[in-house]
Design a protein around this motif. Structure first.
Motif, short mmCIF file in Angstrom:
data_model
loop_
_atom_site.label_atom_id
_atom_site.label_comp_id
_atom_site.label_asym_id
_atom_site.label_seq_id
_atom_site.Cartn_x
_atom_site.Cartn_y
_atom_site.Cartn_z
N ASN A 109 -8.26 -13.32 -14.16
CA ASN A 109 -7.48 -13.99 -13.13
C ASN A 109 -6.00 -13.67 -13.35
O ASN A 109 -5.40 -14.12 -14.32
CB ASN A 109 -7.72 -15.51 -13.20
CG ASN A 109 -7.04 -16.25 -12.06
OD1 ASN A 109 -5.88 -16.02 -11.76
ND2 ASN A 109 -7.78 -17.14 -11.43
N GLN A 123 -3.24 -14.52 -11.76
CA GLN A 123 -2.30 -15.64 -11.73
C GLN A 123 -2.35 -16.44 -13.01
O GLN A 123 -1.32 -16.88 -13.54
CB GLN A 123 -2.61 -16.55 -10.52
CG GLN A 123 -1.58 -17.63 -10.29
CD GLN A 123 -0.16 -17.08 -10.13
OE1 GLN A 123 0.08 -16.17 -9.35
NE2 GLN A 123 0.79 -17.61 -10.89
N LYS A 124 -3.55 -16.64 -13.54
CA LYS A 124 -3.68 -17.37 -14.81
C LYS A 124 -3.02 -16.59 -15.94
O LYS A 124 -2.37 -17.17 -16.82
CB LYS A 124 -5.17 -17.61 -15.12
CG LYS A 124 -5.41 -18.43 -16.37
CD LYS A 124 -6.90 -18.67 -16.59
CE LYS A 124 -7.13 -19.49 -17.85
NZ LYS A 124 -8.59 -19.70 -18.11
N LEU A 125 -3.17 -15.26 -15.91
CA LEU A 125 -2.54 -14.42 -16.92
C LEU A 125 -1.02 -14.54 -16.84
O LEU A 125 -0.33 -14.63 -17.86
CB LEU A 125 -2.98 -12.97 -16.73
CG LEU A 125 -2.59 -11.96 -17.80
CD1 LEU A 125 -3.22 -12.32 -19.13
CD2 LEU A 125 -3.00 -10.55 -17.39
N ARG A 126 -0.48 -14.56 -15.62
CA ARG A 126 0.97 -14.73 -15.45
C ARG A 126 1.42 -16.09 -15.99
O ARG A 126 2.45 -16.20 -16.66
CB ARG A 126 1.33 -14.61 -13.96
CG ARG A 126 1.23 -13.21 -13.38
CD ARG A 126 1.94 -13.16 -12.04
NE ARG A 126 1.78 -11.88 -11.38
CZ ARG A 126 0.97 -11.65 -10.35
NH1 ARG A 126 0.23 -12.62 -9.87
NH2 ARG A 126 0.89 -10.45 -9.81
N ASP A 127 0.64 -17.12 -15.64
CA ASP A 127 1.01 -18.47 -16.07
C ASP A 127 1.03 -18.59 -17.60
O ASP A 127 1.97 -19.18 -18.17
CB ASP A 127 0.03 -19.49 -15.49
CG ASP A 127 0.13 -19.61 -13.97
OD1 ASP A 127 1.17 -19.18 -13.43
OD2 ASP A 127 -0.81 -20.11 -13.34
N ARG A 128 0.02 -18.04 -18.26
CA ARG A 128 -0.03 -18.12 -19.73
C ARG A 128 1.13 -17.34 -20.36
O ARG A 128 1.71 -17.75 -21.37
CB ARG A 128 -1.36 -17.57 -20.24
CG ARG A 128 -2.56 -18.42 -19.87
CD ARG A 128 -2.52 -19.77 -20.57
NE ARG A 128 -3.67 -20.57 -20.25
CZ ARG A 128 -3.76 -21.42 -19.22
NH1 ARG A 128 -2.70 -21.58 -18.42
NH2 ARG A 128 -4.85 -22.10 -18.99
N THR A 129 1.47 -16.20 -19.74
CA THR A 129 2.61 -15.42 -20.25
C THR A 129 3.91 -16.19 -20.10
O THR A 129 4.73 -16.24 -21.03
CB THR A 129 2.70 -14.07 -19.50
OG1 THR A 129 1.46 -13.36 -19.63
CG2 THR A 129 3.83 -13.22 -20.04
N GLU A 131 4.24 -19.44 -19.93
CA GLU A 131 4.22 -20.57 -20.87
C GLU A 131 4.62 -20.13 -22.27
O GLU A 131 5.37 -20.83 -22.97
CB GLU A 131 2.82 -21.20 -20.90
CG GLU A 131 2.46 -21.94 -19.61
CD GLU A 131 1.00 -22.34 -19.57
OE1 GLU A 131 0.30 -22.15 -20.60
OE2 GLU A 131 0.54 -22.84 -18.53
N GLU A 159 -8.30 -15.52 -25.00
CA GLU A 159 -8.42 -16.65 -24.07
C GLU A 159 -8.96 -16.20 -22.72
O GLU A 159 -9.71 -16.92 -22.06
CB GLU A 159 -7.06 -17.33 -23.89
CG GLU A 159 -7.10 -18.53 -22.96
CD GLU A 159 -5.72 -19.11 -22.69
OE1 GLU A 159 -5.63 -20.00 -21.83
OE2 GLU A 159 -4.75 -18.69 -23.36
N MET A 160 -8.58 -14.99 -22.31
CA MET A 160 -9.03 -14.46 -21.02
C MET A 160 -10.41 -13.81 -21.10
O MET A 160 -10.93 -13.33 -20.08
CB MET A 160 -8.01 -13.41 -20.51
CG MET A 160 -6.64 -13.99 -20.25
SD MET A 160 -6.65 -15.12 -18.84
CE MET A 160 -5.19 -16.07 -19.17
#
Length: 556
Positions: free
Chosen positions: A58, A60-66, A68, A130-131
């Motif tokens: 995902n 967007q999830k990868l962007r969000d974790r980066t 954070e 995590e991904m």
């Protein structure tokens, strides 16, 4: 800031590295680290995002974790401090260089940068874990994207998955039900299949004027390949339509266009005959490309390394292809003429459900007949069936626009109400009995009009609501029919029966109820919204196209 030599990297890889100082400054930090580079790579919907998407990540999830992780790092208060290359990013780029060597490439590309994150214990490795992404899976996806391509220049990304970028898989579109049915072209499709089955000179070339349905015939072939209605050896083939406009668009210089086309042809030839390349307007390969591309394409055809179907017009065939006798012999010509009036009517009847579903209206058979006969008689600079289909399409679009806009009856009342309100305002200033009596009459007339206005608006809203509901039900019915066809092709008879005798029947019942409710909702006895394209609508379009302002002369 130059953390390393830009000549070591591809253009897009270096562009991401060059953006990292801005990422660092925006985060109020000082050291450029791997997380900042990954953020820069993900900001552009390019190769990095494509690789992660194919790996099932995902984005967007990868962007969000980066983000954070970046926000958890120490910040600096001074905005004047410079930025510098961090130790972790320096190590990552060294590992990217090793990946470049292991791939045998000349430049460090984006995929070389993504792999070392698997060994970055501080940021990359935990993030990938995590991904659900490990090194083996990432390498496998990268290999799929790269194919057999090598990074020999600084713009390799344009050559990765060239067929996916610059071609459309017509057999896959047929599987998804996105191709219109092809009516009355069985002889032409059989001729193409027969030529494709030959051992030599097995490249069909369809020659005909624009609008006679050459591309539709190819789509019919794609549908037959998908359904298995072809000889055994063709059943596993894929029919890929080459997008010449996409190949040319964005090419900064002629050599880049040549590289793109070479990559496409290379994928086709390395597929062991799995791909059949369809080039619409095949003469554009010669008119748009350089001499070396012409020679490359010609050489591959002459050596029978390329399985190709082309279309062109007679004039372009004589100008570009007929003069080259050895090349011309590798193609088997099929002349495509426009269908006659009777056959065109059959074609439009077959296409009617698709146009009704798209526009959310009904199309009468009289409208189909009028579109064919009037276009044949008056529109002499175009060819059947294209010009008749365009008439139906425009008439249906016009009716759909009328459904979504305010009806004429309501618009007239609105203007009358405004006019009476202006008169009432003017008479309010008068005090004589005659003016007061006139004002009272105007108030009464205004009240009657407003009451009628409310009734018509309510009727319009009701009709529009039911019309939208009917359109939605028709869409669902079409989707269920596609699911039934797919289940039957897969011999999943239980699912097919469940859909056919359960969900489909229920939707059809809802559709009949919605139609009946719409009829009952027409309280005035006169429908505000028309639901059907008629022959008169076609006459109006033809009248506007050909410039005959007396519609009676068009009807005659």
């Amino acid at each position: 800031m130059q953390p390393t030599n830009p000549n070591q990297f591809t253009e897009k890889a270096w562009a991401a590295i060059a953006r990292t100082p801005d990422v660092v400054k925006a985060a109020q930090q000082q050291q450029i680290e791997p997380e900042h580079l990954l953020k820069a790579l993900l900001e552009e919907e390019g190769l990095a995002a494509s690789i992660f998407s194919k790996a099932g990540i995902n984005i967007q999830k990868l962007r969000d974790r980066t983000d954070e992780f970046i926000n958890r790092q120490p910040k600096i208060s001074s905005s004047t401090s410079g930025v510098y290359l961090g130790k972790n990013l320096d190590v990552l780029l060294d590992r990217a260089e090793k990946e470049r060597k292991s791939f045998g490439d000349d430049f460090i590309s984006i995929e070389h940068i993504l792999l070392p994150y698997c060994k970055d214990d501080r940021f990359g490795k935990p993030l990938y874990q995590e991904m659900g992404l490990d090194e083996a899976k990432l390498r496998n996806v990268i290999q799929q994207v790269r194919g057999n391509q090598k990074v020999t220049d600084q713009s390799p990304e344009n050559k990765y998955e060239a067929l996916t970028k610059y071609g459309r898989d017509l057999t896959e579109l047929a599987r998804e039900g996105k191709l219109d049915p092809v009516i009355g072209r069985n002889n032409e499709i059989r001729s193409i299949i027969q030529i494709l089955s030959r051992r030599t000179n097995n490249n069909p070339l369809l020659i005909g004027e624009s609008g006679v349905g050459k591309t539709a015939i190819i789509q019919g072939l794609a549908q037959r390949i998908f359904s298995g209605d072809v000889p055994e050896y063709l059943k596993e083939h894929k029919l890929i339509a080459l997008d010449m406009g996409g190949l040319i668009a964005g090419a900064k210089y002629r050599g880049e266009f040549e590289e793109r086309l070479k990559a496409v042809l290379k994928e086709v030839t390395e597929s062991s005959g799995q791909f059949i390349l369809f080039i619409d307007e095949i003469h554009t390969v010669f008119s748009a490309g350089a001499t070396c591309i012409n020679n490359l394409f010609r050489s591959m055809i002459l050596q029978e390394m390329l399985h190709c179907i082309g279309t062109t017009t007679l004039d372009k065939y004589r100008e570009y292809i007929e003069k080259d006798a050895p090349f011309e012999r590798r193609f088997q010509k099929i002349y495509i003429d426009q269908p006659n009036v009777k056959d065109t009517i059959s074609i439009l009847r077959g296409l009617r459900p698709q146009y009704e579903l798209h526009h959310g209206v009904n199309i009468s058979d009289a409208a189909l007949v009028a579109a064919v006969t009037l276009s044949s008689r008056y529109i002499i600079d175009r060819f059947l069936p294209d010009k008749a289909i365009n008439l139906i399409d425009e008439a249906a679009a016009k009716l759909k626009m009328e459904i979504t806009s305010q009806p004429e009856a309501i618009d007239d009342i609105n203007h009358q109400v405004i006019q009476l309100e202006i008169e009432c305002l003017a008479l309010k200033k008068e005090t004589d009995p005659k003016s007061l009596n006139c004002l009272n009459n105007l108030y009464k007339e205004l009240d009657d009009l407003k009451e009628k206005q409310i009734i018509l608006k309510n009727q319009w809203e009701t009709e529009k609501c039911f019309t939208v509901n009917i359109y939605s039900l028709k869409e669902n019915i079409d989707l269920v029919n596609m699911q039934i066809d797919q289940a039957e092709r897969e011999f999943n008879l239980n699912k097919a029966a469940e859909l056919k005798y359960g969900k489909l029947v229920d939707l059809q019942r809802q559709l009949e109820i919605a139609k009946l409710t719409l009829e009952n909702a027409k309280t005035s006895g006169i429908a505000l919204l028309r639901q059907e394209v008629t022959a008169e609508d076609i006459v109006e379009i033809v009248d506007r196209w050909v410039g005959i302002h007396d519609s009676k002369s068009v009807k005659s």
